[in-house]
Design an enzyme around this catalytic site. Structure first.
Site, PDB file in Angstrom:
ATOM      1  N   SER A  11       0.866  -1.110  -0.082  1.00  0.00           N
ATOM      2  CA  SER A  11       0.204  -0.022   0.116  1.00  0.00           C
ATOM      3  C   SER A  11       0.691   1.241   0.069  1.00  0.00           C
ATOM      4  O   SER A  11       1.722   1.381   0.931  1.00  0.00           O
ATOM      5  CB  SER A  11      -0.898   0.007   1.341  1.00  0.00           C
ATOM      6  N   HIS A  35      -1.170  -1.264  -4.315  1.00  0.00           N
ATOM      7  CA  HIS A  35      -2.493  -0.984  -3.531  1.00  0.00           C
ATOM      8  C   HIS A  35      -2.486   0.612  -3.082  1.00  0.00           C
ATOM      9  O   HIS A  35      -1.687   1.150  -2.681  1.00  0.00           O
ATOM     10  CB  HIS A  35      -2.648  -1.637  -2.085  1.00  0.00           C
ATOM     11  N   ASP A  37      -4.858   3.811  -2.090  1.00  0.00           N
ATOM     12  CA  ASP A  37      -5.999   4.101  -1.124  1.00  0.00           C
ATOM     13  C   ASP A  37      -6.219   5.581  -1.598  1.00  0.00           C
ATOM     14  O   ASP A  37      -5.555   6.575  -1.287  1.00  0.00           O
ATOM     15  CB  ASP A  37      -5.413   4.309   0.318  1.00  0.00           C
ATOM     16  N   MET A  39      -9.100   8.485  -0.363  1.00  0.00           N
ATOM     17  CA  MET A  39      -9.699   8.747   0.652  1.00  0.00           C
ATOM     18  C   MET A  39     -10.426  10.337   0.444  1.00  0.00           C
ATOM     19  O   MET A  39      -9.393  11.177   0.076  1.00  0.00           O
ATOM     20  CB  MET A  39      -9.144   8.772   1.961  1.00  0.00           C
ATOM     21  N   HIS A  68      -8.316   1.399  -3.963  1.00  0.00           N
ATOM     22  CA  HIS A  68      -9.370   1.017  -2.986  1.00  0.00           C
ATOM     23  C   HIS A  68     -10.044   2.548  -2.719  1.00  0.00           C
ATOM     24  O   HIS A  68      -9.514   3.622  -2.202  1.00  0.00           O
ATOM     25  CB  HIS A  68      -8.438   0.690  -1.724  1.00  0.00           C
ATOM     26  N   MET A  70     -12.214   4.868  -0.768  1.00  0.00           N
ATOM     27  CA  MET A  70     -12.903   4.941   0.378  1.00  0.00           C
ATOM     28  C   MET A  70     -13.461   6.559   0.396  1.00  0.00           C
ATOM     29  O   MET A  70     -13.070   7.585   0.949  1.00  0.00           O
ATOM     30  CB  MET A  70     -11.876   5.043   1.689  1.00  0.00           C
ATOM     31  N   MET A 139     -11.906  -5.298   5.544  1.00  0.00           N
ATOM     32  CA  MET A 139     -11.133  -4.553   6.366  1.00  0.00           C
ATOM     33  C   MET A 139     -10.717  -5.386   7.640  1.00  0.00           C
ATOM     34  O   MET A 139     -11.779  -5.846   8.426  1.00  0.00           O
ATOM     35  CB  MET A 139     -11.982  -3.231   6.519  1.00  0.00           C
ATOM     36  N   ASP A 177      -7.252  -6.120   4.133  1.00  0.00           N
ATOM     37  CA  ASP A 177      -6.316  -4.715   4.326  1.00  0.00           C
ATOM     38  C   ASP A 177      -6.539  -4.231   5.794  1.00  0.00           C
ATOM     39  O   ASP A 177      -7.598  -4.017   6.335  1.00  0.00           O
ATOM     40  CB  ASP A 177      -7.206  -3.789   3.502  1.00  0.00           C
TER      41      ASP A 177
END
Length: 236
Positions: A11, A35, A37, A39, A68, A70, A139, A177
Site C-alpha cells: 500500500s 494498492h 488508497d 480517501m 481502494h 474510501m 477490512m 487490508d
C-alpha cells in the site's frame, strides 16, 4: 480452498509521498499489485490522493493497480479509475446503493470490480452479490487510516466469505487490508484470504521488495501452497 497464486499488494499509503514513483519501483518484481488508497475526507476522516495522482503514477509503474476507494458517491467517480487503467477498482458497500450495477460499470470500463466491507459491517448481507465481483476486500481495521493494529476478530468474516466462495465455485479474490504484517499474515491466509494489503510492513522495511517476499512465504506456508507471483492476470 485457495487454488490461485497468492497476491501481495503493498500500500502506497505507507510510502514516501514525495517519491511515489520510486516507491512503486521499489517493489517491482516482488509485488503482484500496487494498492492505492483514495480517501475523500467524507466517507472516512482522512484525505489522501485522487484521480490525477493515480493517472500520473500509472505511467511510472507496470504493476497492476489495486485502487481502494474510501469515498462517498463511488458510482460518480469509480469508473474514471477503471478508464485510467487501474487493474482492480474497489468501492465500499456502505457507500453504494446498487453495488452490482457499479460492478457492471467498472467491468465495462475495463477494470476488475471489488467490493469492500468495513470493520463494523457484517459480510453476510453481501455474499450473494459476489458473482458480480472479482474481489471482496474485508477490512481488518477501521477504514480511514494506515498503521492501525490488526483485528483478529475480523477473520470470522474471511472464513464466512471463503466458505461461500468455495461452495459456489466463484472466481473471487478474498483480500484483507489493515495491520497485515509478518505476525498476522499467516492467520489471515489460514482463514482463507488470498490477497493481502501490506503498508508499513513493506514500506517501513529497509528492503521493501524483500519484505514482500517474506510476507508471501509466510502466507503460502499457512495456506499450504507456493504463493508464487502470477503476474497481471493473478487477479482471478
Amino acid at each position: 480452498m485457495i487454488a490461485a497464486p497468492l497476491v501481495i499488494a503493498p500500500s502506497i499509503l505507507a510510502a514516501d509521498f514525495a517519491h511515489l514513483a520510486d516507491e512503486a519501483r521499489a517493489v517491482a518484481g516482488a509485488a503482484d499489485w500496487l494498492h492505492v488508497d483514495v480517501m475523500d475526507n467524507h466517507f472516512v476522516p482522512n484525505l489522501t490522493i485522487g484521480l490525477p495522482v493515480v493517472q500520473s503514477l500509472l505511467k511510472a509503474s507496470e504493476l497492476p493497480f489495486d485502487v481502494h476507494l474510501m469515498i462517498e458517491r463511488p458510482a460518480r467517480w469509480a469508473p474514471s479509475y477503471a478508464e485510467a487503467g487501474a487493474y482492480n477498482v474497489t468501492f465500499h458497500a456502505e457507500a453504494c446503493a446498487d453495488p452490482a450495477a457499479l460492478a457492471k460499470d467498472l467491468r465495462a470500463a475495463g477494470s476488475r470490480a471489488g467490493l469492500a466491507i468495513d470493520r463494523d459491517t457484517p459480510v453476510e448481507g453481501y455474499l450473494e452479490l459476489l458473482p458480480h465481483f472479482d474481489t471482496l476486500l474485508i477490512m481488518t481495521i477501521k477504514a480511514g487510516f494506515g498503521g492501525q493494529a490488526f483485528l483478529p476478530e475480523m477473520l470470522a468474516k474471511v472464513r464466512a466469505a471463503r466458505r461461500h466462495v468455495d461452495a459456489g465455485h466463484l472466481e473471487v479474490r478474498i483480500e484483507v487490508d489493515g495491520g497485515i504484517a509478518a505476525d498476522t499474515i499467516a492467520a489471515a491466509a489460514a482463514a482463507g484470504a488470498d490477497a493481502f494489503v501490506a503498508g508499513t510492513a513493506v514500506y517501513g522495511a529497509d528492503d521493501p521488495a524483500e519484505a514482500v517476499r517474506r510476507l508471501r512465504a509466510r502466507a503460502a506456508a499457512a495456506a499450504g501452497g507456493t504463493g508464487a507471483a502470477g503476474g497481471p492476470e493473478v487477479g482471478r
